[in-house]
Motif scaffolding. Structure first.
Motif, PDB file in Angstrom:
ATOM      1  N   THR A  43       0.832  -1.212   0.000  1.00  0.00           N
ATOM      2  CA  THR A  43       0.000   0.000   0.000  1.00  0.00           C
ATOM      3  C   THR A  43       0.860   1.252   0.000  1.00  0.00           C
ATOM      4  O   THR A  43       0.634   2.180  -0.785  1.00  0.00           O
ATOM      5  N   LEU A  44       1.851   1.284   0.888  1.00  0.00           N
ATOM      6  CA  LEU A  44       2.745   2.443   0.959  1.00  0.00           C
ATOM      7  C   LEU A  44       3.521   2.617  -0.334  1.00  0.00           C
ATOM      8  O   LEU A  44       3.606   3.729  -0.884  1.00  0.00           O
ATOM      9  N   LEU A  45       4.096   1.531  -0.836  1.00  0.00           N
ATOM     10  CA  LEU A  45       4.943   1.600  -2.022  1.00  0.00           C
ATOM     11  C   LEU A  45       4.147   2.074  -3.241  1.00  0.00           C
ATOM     12  O   LEU A  45       4.538   3.032  -3.922  1.00  0.00           O
ATOM     13  N   CYS A  46       3.038   1.408  -3.522  1.00  0.00           N
ATOM     14  CA  CYS A  46       2.268   1.707  -4.739  1.00  0.00           C
ATOM     15  C   CYS A  46       1.646   3.091  -4.703  1.00  0.00           C
ATOM     16  O   CYS A  46       1.686   3.835  -5.693  1.00  0.00           O
ATOM     17  N   ASN A  47       1.089   3.474  -3.558  1.00  0.00           N
ATOM     18  CA  ASN A  47       0.455   4.794  -3.470  1.00  0.00           C
ATOM     19  C   ASN A  47       1.483   5.916  -3.488  1.00  0.00           C
ATOM     20  O   ASN A  47       1.215   6.982  -4.059  1.00  0.00           O
ATOM     21  N   CYS A  48       2.638   5.689  -2.879  1.00  0.00           N
ATOM     22  CA  CYS A  48       3.694   6.716  -2.920  1.00  0.00           C
ATOM     23  C   CYS A  48       4.241   6.894  -4.335  1.00  0.00           C
ATOM     24  O   CYS A  48       4.510   8.021  -4.768  1.00  0.00           O
ATOM     25  N   ILE A  49       4.399   5.785  -5.065  1.00  0.00           N
ATOM     26  CA  ILE A  49       4.837   5.873  -6.458  1.00  0.00           C
ATOM     27  C   ILE A  49       3.794   6.614  -7.285  1.00  0.00           C
ATOM     28  O   ILE A  49       4.127   7.484  -8.108  1.00  0.00           O
ATOM     29  N   LEU A  50       2.525   6.274  -7.070  1.00  0.00           N
ATOM     30  CA  LEU A  50       1.446   6.943  -7.803  1.00  0.00           C
ATOM     31  C   LEU A  50       1.449   8.444  -7.542  1.00  0.00           C
ATOM     32  O   LEU A  50       1.357   9.253  -8.476  1.00  0.00           O
ATOM     33  N   LEU A  51       1.569   8.835  -6.281  1.00  0.00           N
ATOM     34  CA  LEU A  51       1.604  10.253  -5.937  1.00  0.00           C
ATOM     35  C   LEU A  51       2.829  10.939  -6.542  1.00  0.00           C
ATOM     36  O   LEU A  51       2.730  12.068  -7.045  1.00  0.00           O
ATOM     37  N   SER A  52       3.971  10.264  -6.523  1.00  0.00           N
ATOM     38  CA  SER A  52       5.203  10.844  -7.073  1.00  0.00           C
ATOM     39  C   SER A  52       5.086  11.078  -8.571  1.00  0.00           C
ATOM     40  O   SER A  52       5.481  12.137  -9.080  1.00  0.00           O
ATOM     41  N   VAL A  53       4.535  10.097  -9.288  1.00  0.00           N
ATOM     42  CA  VAL A  53       4.390  10.223 -10.745  1.00  0.00           C
ATOM     43  C   VAL A  53       3.466  11.382 -11.093  1.00  0.00           C
ATOM     44  O   VAL A  53       3.747  12.178 -12.009  1.00  0.00           O
ATOM     45  N   ILE A  54       2.366  11.507 -10.359  1.00  0.00           N
ATOM     46  CA  ILE A  54       1.415  12.591 -10.642  1.00  0.00           C
ATOM     47  C   ILE A  54       2.026  13.952 -10.318  1.00  0.00           C
ATOM     48  O   ILE A  54       1.896  14.915 -11.100  1.00  0.00           O
ATOM     49  N   LEU A  55       2.716  14.054  -9.187  1.00  0.00           N
ATOM     50  CA  LEU A  55       3.301  15.332  -8.785  1.00  0.00           C
ATOM     51  C   LEU A  55       4.474  15.744  -9.671  1.00  0.00           C
ATOM     52  O   LEU A  55       4.742  16.933  -9.840  1.00  0.00           O
ATOM     53  N   MET A  56       5.155  14.766 -10.272  1.00  0.00           N
ATOM     54  CA  MET A  56       6.322  15.066 -11.105  1.00  0.00           C
ATOM     55  C   MET A  56       5.953  15.373 -12.550  1.00  0.00           C
ATOM     56  O   MET A  56       6.814  15.824 -13.317  1.00  0.00           O
ATOM     57  N   ASN A  57       4.706  15.135 -12.948  1.00  0.00           N
ATOM     58  CA  ASN A  57       4.283  15.374 -14.330  1.00  0.00           C
ATOM     59  C   ASN A  57       3.151  16.390 -14.352  1.00  0.00           C
ATOM     60  O   ASN A  57       2.042  16.112 -13.877  1.00  0.00           O
ATOM     61  N   SER A  58       3.448  17.535 -14.890  1.00  0.00           N
ATOM     62  CA  SER A  58       2.448  18.609 -14.920  1.00  0.00           C
ATOM     63  C   SER A  58       1.239  18.257 -15.773  1.00  0.00           C
ATOM     64  O   SER A  58       0.141  18.753 -15.536  1.00  0.00           O
ATOM     65  N   SER A  59       1.429  17.368 -16.755  1.00  0.00           N
ATOM     66  CA  SER A  59       0.313  16.974 -17.617  1.00  0.00           C
ATOM     67  C   SER A  59      -0.737  16.170 -16.861  1.00  0.00           C
ATOM     68  O   SER A  59      -1.886  16.070 -17.305  1.00  0.00           O
TER      69      SER A  59
END
Length: 322
Positions: A43-59
């Motif tokens: 849960t921690l790993l997947c959700n943190c990756i998801l949040l990181s990808v969204i925050l790092m891509n302005s699109s």
């Protein structure tokens, strides 16, 4: 087990806290804790990756993915409230929990549980606007408006959840301090109190039905409207694209609501034969959606698939720089 108590006006009130008792009849309790530990780490790993990808891509920083980020935060929070505290209780047998800790956990557990339900309804709202009003979507559902809606939901759920927990904390607990559950669940705690608890019971039932059936009813109605709107589209390709967009969210809704509704029905009809087995299944079914949500969204959303591939793909170094 030693319980300390004091007497006030002839009423004995335990002041030592509660003792969490569960899974005693399960021979594979350690396997259950191992499974919950794995669920929590994923849960921690997947959700943190998801949040990181969204925050790092302005699109990806649009209303749809703001709602996805909100769901990811809720997923991390609900499993963080439930699973870590179970390790000292059921692995090291440190099952005593103070009143303050118990009622704090009670509040946050129910708060994030209700937020999960409202977060799924928020995703349904986003899909409803996107499919029924595609041309007006950028003006109807702006980032600022989505942030206002998310903030309003958090404040509303916070205020509503605060009342029953404060009410339960003011009850006099003089019967026993043994809670037959793996955590300080509201229903398992307030029934230990002395005196009339009918108001607490009715309040808990009304709140559960409202926060469970309210968002679910909205989700069902929104998809009825979506289906009617999609069927009017002439192109089969457009129909399939619209249905595929909603399919991800429909899977998340089923994963979350089906176990909760089934557990509620079985509990109220008193069809549960083993309380420990019922508690174990309910705990897993409550924590599992938070792990599966980011995985399903990543596999079924093309924008996320593309960004995730770039996120994990090794960056090539230019020969000139070498």
């Amino acid at each position: 087990m030693t319980l300390s108590s004091n007497s006030t006006n002839g009423t004995v009130t335990f002041a030592d806290g509660f003792y969490l008792i569960a899974f005693n009849s399960l021979g594979n309790k350690n396997y259950l804790m191992l499974a919950l530990g794995i669920i929590y780490l994923i849960t921690l790993l997947c959700n943190c990756i998801l949040l990181s990808v969204i925050l790092m891509n302005s699109s990806l920083q649009n209303p749809k993915f703001l709602a996805v980020c909100n769901l990811a935060v809720v997923d991390i929070s609900i499993n963080s409230v439930i699973i870590p505290q179970m390790v000292p209780v059921f692995v090291f047998n440190l099952n005593h929990i103070s009143f303050e800790t118990c009622f704090s956990q009670m509040f946050f557990m129910h708060f994030f549980g209700d937020m999960e339900s409202f977060s799924l309804a928020l995703l349904a709202y986003d899909r409803l606007i996107a499919i029924c009003f595609p041309l007006r979507y950028p003006t109807i559902n702006t980032n600022l408006r989505m942030l206002f809606i998310i903030t309003g939901i958090w404040i509303l759920v916070f205020l509503i959840e605060l009342y029953p927990v404060v009410l339960a904390s003011r009850l006099s607990y003089c019967r026993t301090t043994v809670v037959q559950s793996c955590c300080c669940e509201h229903g398992q705690v307030y029934k230990l109190a002395c005196g009339d608890i009918s108001y607490n019971r009715n309040l808990a039932t009304a709140k559960t039905l409202a926060f469970l059936l309210g968002p679910l009813t909205f989700i069902i109605l929104s998809y009825v409207i979506v289906v009617v709107a999609v069927l009017r589209i002439a192109s089969k390709n457009q129909c399939w694209k619209a249905f595929n967009t909603c399919l991800t969210h429909m899977v998340l809704v089923l994963i979350y609501y089906m176990p909760v509704i089934l557990a509620y029905i079985l509990g109220n009809l008193q069809l549960v034969k083993s309380l420990d087995q019922f508690t174990a299944v309910l705990t897993v079914s409550t924590t599992l959606p938070a792990m599966l949500n980011p995985i399903i969204y990543s596999l079924k959303t093309e924008e996320l698939q593309e960004k995730l591939l770039k996120f994990f793909k090794p960056q090539k170094v230019s020969p000139h720089l070498m």
